[in-house]
Structure formats: structure tokens, C-alpha cells
Design a protein around this motif. Structure first.
Motif, mmCIF file in Angstrom:
data_model
loop_
_atom_site.group_PDB
_atom_site.id
_atom_site.type_symbol
_atom_site.label_atom_id
_atom_site.label_comp_id
_atom_site.label_asym_id
_atom_site.label_seq_id
_atom_site.Cartn_x
_atom_site.Cartn_y
_atom_site.Cartn_z
ATOM 1 N N PHE A 36 -16.116 -9.399 -1.979
ATOM 2 C CA PHE A 36 -15.347 -8.312 -2.577
ATOM 3 C C PHE A 36 -15.588 -7.050 -1.765
ATOM 4 O O PHE A 36 -16.727 -6.731 -1.415
ATOM 5 N N LYS A 37 -14.508 -6.320 -1.474
ATOM 6 C CA LYS A 37 -14.581 -5.103 -0.671
ATOM 7 C C LYS A 37 -14.419 -3.874 -1.572
ATOM 8 O O LYS A 37 -13.590 -3.871 -2.488
ATOM 9 N N GLU A 38 -15.186 -2.832 -1.279
ATOM 10 C CA GLU A 38 -15.113 -1.632 -2.112
ATOM 11 C C GLU A 38 -13.831 -0.854 -1.847
ATOM 12 O O GLU A 38 -13.387 -0.715 -0.700
ATOM 13 N N ILE A 39 -13.245 -0.320 -2.924
ATOM 14 C CA ILE A 39 -12.079 0.558 -2.833
ATOM 15 C C ILE A 39 -12.370 1.815 -3.646
ATOM 16 O O ILE A 39 -13.035 1.743 -4.685
ATOM 17 N N ARG A 40 -11.917 2.976 -3.154
ATOM 18 C CA ARG A 40 -12.102 4.240 -3.869
ATOM 19 C C ARG A 40 -10.738 4.890 -4.050
ATOM 20 O O ARG A 40 -10.079 5.235 -3.074
ATOM 21 N N THR A 41 -10.322 5.013 -5.296
ATOM 22 C CA THR A 41 -9.012 5.582 -5.611
ATOM 23 C C THR A 41 -9.183 7.005 -6.144
ATOM 24 O O THR A 41 -10.280 7.390 -6.556
ATOM 25 N N ASP A 46 -0.539 9.999 -11.164
ATOM 26 C CA ASP A 46 0.658 10.318 -11.948
ATOM 27 C C ASP A 46 0.497 9.761 -13.363
ATOM 28 O O ASP A 46 0.095 8.602 -13.552
ATOM 29 N N THR A 47 0.817 10.563 -14.350
ATOM 30 C CA THR A 47 0.673 10.141 -15.746
ATOM 31 C C THR A 47 1.446 8.860 -16.026
ATOM 32 O O THR A 47 1.000 7.994 -16.785
ATOM 33 N N SER A 48 2.592 8.709 -15.394
ATOM 34 C CA SER A 48 3.429 7.530 -15.651
ATOM 35 C C SER A 48 2.733 6.228 -15.276
ATOM 36 O O SER A 48 3.034 5.171 -15.837
ATOM 37 N N LEU A 49 1.792 6.296 -14.330
ATOM 38 C CA LEU A 49 1.064 5.084 -13.953
ATOM 39 C C LEU A 49 0.332 4.499 -15.155
ATOM 40 O O LEU A 49 0.376 3.288 -15.397
ATOM 41 N N THR A 82 -8.126 0.007 -13.364
ATOM 42 C CA THR A 82 -7.319 -1.136 -12.934
ATOM 43 C C THR A 82 -5.929 -0.690 -12.492
ATOM 44 O O THR A 82 -5.427 -1.136 -11.453
ATOM 45 N N ALA A 83 -5.308 0.192 -13.276
ATOM 46 C CA ALA A 83 -3.959 0.661 -12.913
ATOM 47 C C ALA A 83 -3.972 1.351 -11.557
ATOM 48 O O ALA A 83 -3.064 1.156 -10.732
ATOM 49 N N GLY A 84 -4.997 2.158 -11.277
ATOM 50 C CA GLY A 84 -5.092 2.837 -9.990
ATOM 51 C C GLY A 84 -5.292 1.873 -8.841
ATOM 52 O O GLY A 84 -4.727 2.053 -7.754
ATOM 53 N N VAL A 85 -6.093 0.832 -9.062
ATOM 54 C CA VAL A 85 -6.300 -0.171 -8.015
ATOM 55 C C VAL A 85 -5.006 -0.944 -7.746
ATOM 56 O O VAL A 85 -4.662 -1.218 -6.590
#
Length: 408
Positions: A36-41, A46-49, A82-85
Motif C-alpha cells: 500500500f502506498k501513502e497518499i495525502r489529500t 468542494d462541498t459537493s464531493l 474515502t471521498a477525497g481519496v
């Protein structure tokens, strides 16, 4: 009146940070071994996300988001990641990579809710997401990864609960049966459950309101409805999940009323609970969300993941004592102390010296509290061009040179 941290936020002080470092280093080690690779969001999106991804029937979207307007654009501090990823997965065309795409993250989340044990309005999560694998082996790997991570932290008194919510097709009948069972006492439920009744009745099972739970007991709700009647595909998936967990020697309990608090889950849902936290005992929660990527305008993509709260982990893990530094320079000559400290730091050692020109005895007292060894520069040392190194554990002193210290 002094300025204090806002309610629901907490400073992480230096004497607490060792535990955080331990958790984060353990996460990186365990997850990287599984590729597993690290991700930084970003911390805000956006609120709609979140309205589209998390679901407009959730408490998170309806009540708990920190939303603000900037240049006529609605932005929200992330209440979950999760939504951001998923947004990053789509924006950067990761769906074109040969699956699986395996990601993990850590960082702060924000929800406006009543602060409670292990949960603040700014809280921290560590989580994993896996995209592109439909088979239940992906679900089992994610659960296994969470169990291994917790065990590495020294947590063994755990219960893994699993369930299958099925797909939209096989969940429809269950929703209708649930609504029929709830209808006789609907008027007595909280306003949130009344709203959920029409939009997403499964979420009623996740209600924490005491009045609602008393009515569930009185009307024997859980006796009157069984779990979701799974279609063949979902049933096979759930059966295979249990087989994989058995192969991995992961003990689990089936909980047909486990639904989780977010709208995007399909098929597998699970929680890992600690038997040491009282009523708020879930330390990890997750499941499969095969429709979320498509909901956010991406291609149909199977996905599974989980998140766990770092604050709750901290409540379970024994406090890590800070490690002592390598050297403390004790000297009556400030210039020599400054130079030697800099030279030692440049060679990779953690080193301090006395900034306030205190007496030797006071400097040695300080050294004994924070350092493994003291390097003494007195008149004899200066006149004869050597250093005295004192082991602060054994009390043994030896004459040395800078070069010998580097070799020791």
C-alpha cells in the motif's frame, strides 16, 4: 481572559507525541509490506464531493460538516477521507493503472459533534483503500491488514464483526421489511430516524439515541427482521469472505444488524472493537463501496477500505516513554560547548548543551535526566586537548577524543 484551543480540539504535546510517532511508523511498516502506498489529500474539498460521496442522509452531511464560502465557492473541511481519496483516484487517472491500486492515508478530519472519549471535533484517522478487485480476497486482505496493525501496536483483546449489506437489488426487499417492522412505533423515534425512514431505513439500525434503542427493544425490532436476503452473487461473495478469513486464522462474529454510518457501503461491512473502551468501543470500521467511484462520475470500480481513529488507539496503547538523547555537553566554556554540540549533531547525534551557564553540578543534574551520556569540557580537558565522556547509567567516565566518540 486567555485564549484557549476551541472546544473539541486538543494540542498534542511533546510528552504525548512518541505514541503518535509509534502508531504512524507502525502503519507505514505494516501497510508498505502489503504494497500500500501513502497518499495525502487536501484538508478541504468542494462541498459537493461529500454531499454526493458520503450521502445526504448521513449525520455527517446533514449536521456535522464545517463548510465555508470563499469566492462564491462552497468548501468543506474533510469529515472523512474515502471521498477525497476517490476524487484523487479519478483526477489523476489511477483507474488506468493495472489493479489493484492500494493506498493508505493519515491525517486530521473535522466533524461538528459532541466531543466524547476518543473523539474530538478535530480528530485523526489512519485508513486504507483498495481499488479494482471484485473478489472477496480484497476484503479479507483489508481486514487482515487492520488486525495485523492493531496487533503490532500490542492490541489483542479485539472482536471482528462482519456483515453483508448486499447490493441495491437484494437490499430493496430488506428495506421494505424493515420499514414495515418500524412503522408501528415510527412516531416515537427521533427526528433523524423519521427522516431516515424514507431515505435510507437501514441507517435507523445505526441510531445511537437511547429512546430509539428502547423502542427497538420493546418492539423486538431485531427479532422481527432478519438480515438482508442476499442474491446469489452477494451470497457467494460473503461466503468467500468467511472462507478467506478462516484461511487467515482471523476469528470473527457475524452481526446481521451491522450497517455502519455512511451511505456508500455495499456488500461487506465490518467493525473491529476493543473490549477495553466501554460503550464507544469501535476502533476500526470499513467495508466495500463498489458504487462510490461511479457515483463521483468515474468508471464502475470495485473498492474496499477502512479507517480507524488515532485518538482511540492512543487511549488503548501504553504511554511510550521518550527516549533519552545521545549526549549532553557539560562545560564552563560556552563557545566550546556550542561548537562541540554542532559537530555532534552534524554527525547524526542528538545533542544538547547548557544555554544558561549554570554550575557543573546543575548541568550534570540536567544531563542525567535527559541524556544517555555527558561530555565534559572542564579546565583539564581544555588544557590537555581531550574530552571526558560519562555514562550516566553506570557512572563510568573515560577520556576520549572527538574522533573516538564518533567511532564508539
Amino acid at each position: 481572559m486567555s485564549i484557549q484551543a476551541p472546544k473539541g480540539t486538543k494540542d498534542i504535546l511533546p510528552d504525548e507525541i512518541e505514541n503518535w510517532h509509534n502508531i504512524e511508523k507502525t502503519a507505514e511498516d505494516v501497510f508498505s509490506r502489503a504494497n500500500f502506498k501513502e497518499i495525502r489529500t487536501p484538508i478541504f474539498e468542494d462541498t459537493s464531493l461529500f454531499e454526493r460521496g458520503v450521502g445526504d442522509t448521513t449525520d455527517i452531511v446533514n449536521k456535522e460538516m464545517y463548510t465555508f464560502i470563499k469566492s462564491d465557492r462552497s468548501l468543506t473541511l474533510r469529515p472523512e477521507n474515502t471521498a477525497g481519496v476517490v476524487r484523487a483516484y479519478l483526477e489523476h487517472n489511477m483507474y488506468r493503472i493495472s489493479p489493484p491500486v492500494k493506498l493508505w492515508y493519515k491525517g486530521p478530519m473535522f466533524r461538528y459533534e459532541r466531543p466524547q472519549a476518543g473523539r474530538q471535533r478535530q480528530f485523526h484517522q489512519i485508513g486504507v483503500e483498495m481499488f479494482g478487485v471484485q473478489d472477496a480476497s480484497a476484503d479479507a486482505e483489508c481486514i487482515s491488514l487492520a488486525v495485523e496493525f492493531l496487533k503490532r501496536l500490542g492490541l489483542n483483546d479485539l472482536t471482528v464483526e462482519i456483515n453483508s449489506l448486499g447490493c441495491n437489488k437484494c437490499r430493496a426487499e430488506y428495506k421494505e421489511n424493515l420499514k414495515k417492522a418500524i412503522a408501528p412505533f415510527l412516531d416515537g423515534l427521533c427526528d433523524d430516524c423519521k427522516n431516515r425512514y424514507e431515505k435510507n431505513p437501514l441507517r435507523i439500525l445505526d441510531c445511537k439515541n437511547e429512546t430509539c434503542n428502547r423502542l427497538f427493544e420493546e418492539y423486538k425490532l431485531k427479532d422481527s427482521v432478519s438480515g438482508v436476503k442476499l442474491c446469489d452473487e452477494c451470497s457467494d461473495h460473503y461466503t468467500n469472505l468467511k472462507k478467506y478469513l478462516d484461511i487467515l486464522n482471523i476469528k470473527y462474529v457475524e452481526n446481521t444488524f451491522l450497517v455502519r454510518g455512511l451511505d456508500y457501503y455495499t456488500k461487506t461491512v465490518f467493525e473491529i472493537k476493543s473490549n477495553s473502551l466501554g460503550s464507544q468501543n469501535a476502533v476500526c470500521g470499513g467495508g466495500r463501496y463498489d458504487g462510490l467511484v461511479e457515483t463521483l462520475s468515474g468508471p464502475s470500480t470495485p473498492a474496499v477500505g477502512w479507517a480507524m481513529g488515532v485518538e482511540r488507539l492512543n487511549a488503548l496503547i501504553p504511554k511510550t516513554e521518550p527516549e533519552k538523547i545521545d549526549f549532553y555537553v557539560v562545560s564552563s566554556n560556552k563557545q566550546e560547548a556550542v561548537k562541540l554540540t554542532a559537530d555532534l549533531r552534524n554527525n547524526g547525534y542528538i545533542c544538547e548543551f547548557d544555554y544558561n551557564s549554570k554550575k557543573f553540578s546543575k548541568q550534570l543534574e540536567k544531563a542525567a535526566k535527559i541524556a544517555k551520556k555527558a561530555i565534559i569540557i572542564g579546565e583539564d580537558e581544555l588544557n590537555n586537548n581531550y574530552l571526558t565522556v560519562k555514562d550516566l547509567n553506570t557512572g563510568i567516565q573515560i577520556k576520549s577524543t572527538f574522533e573516538q566518540i564518533l567511532k564508539s
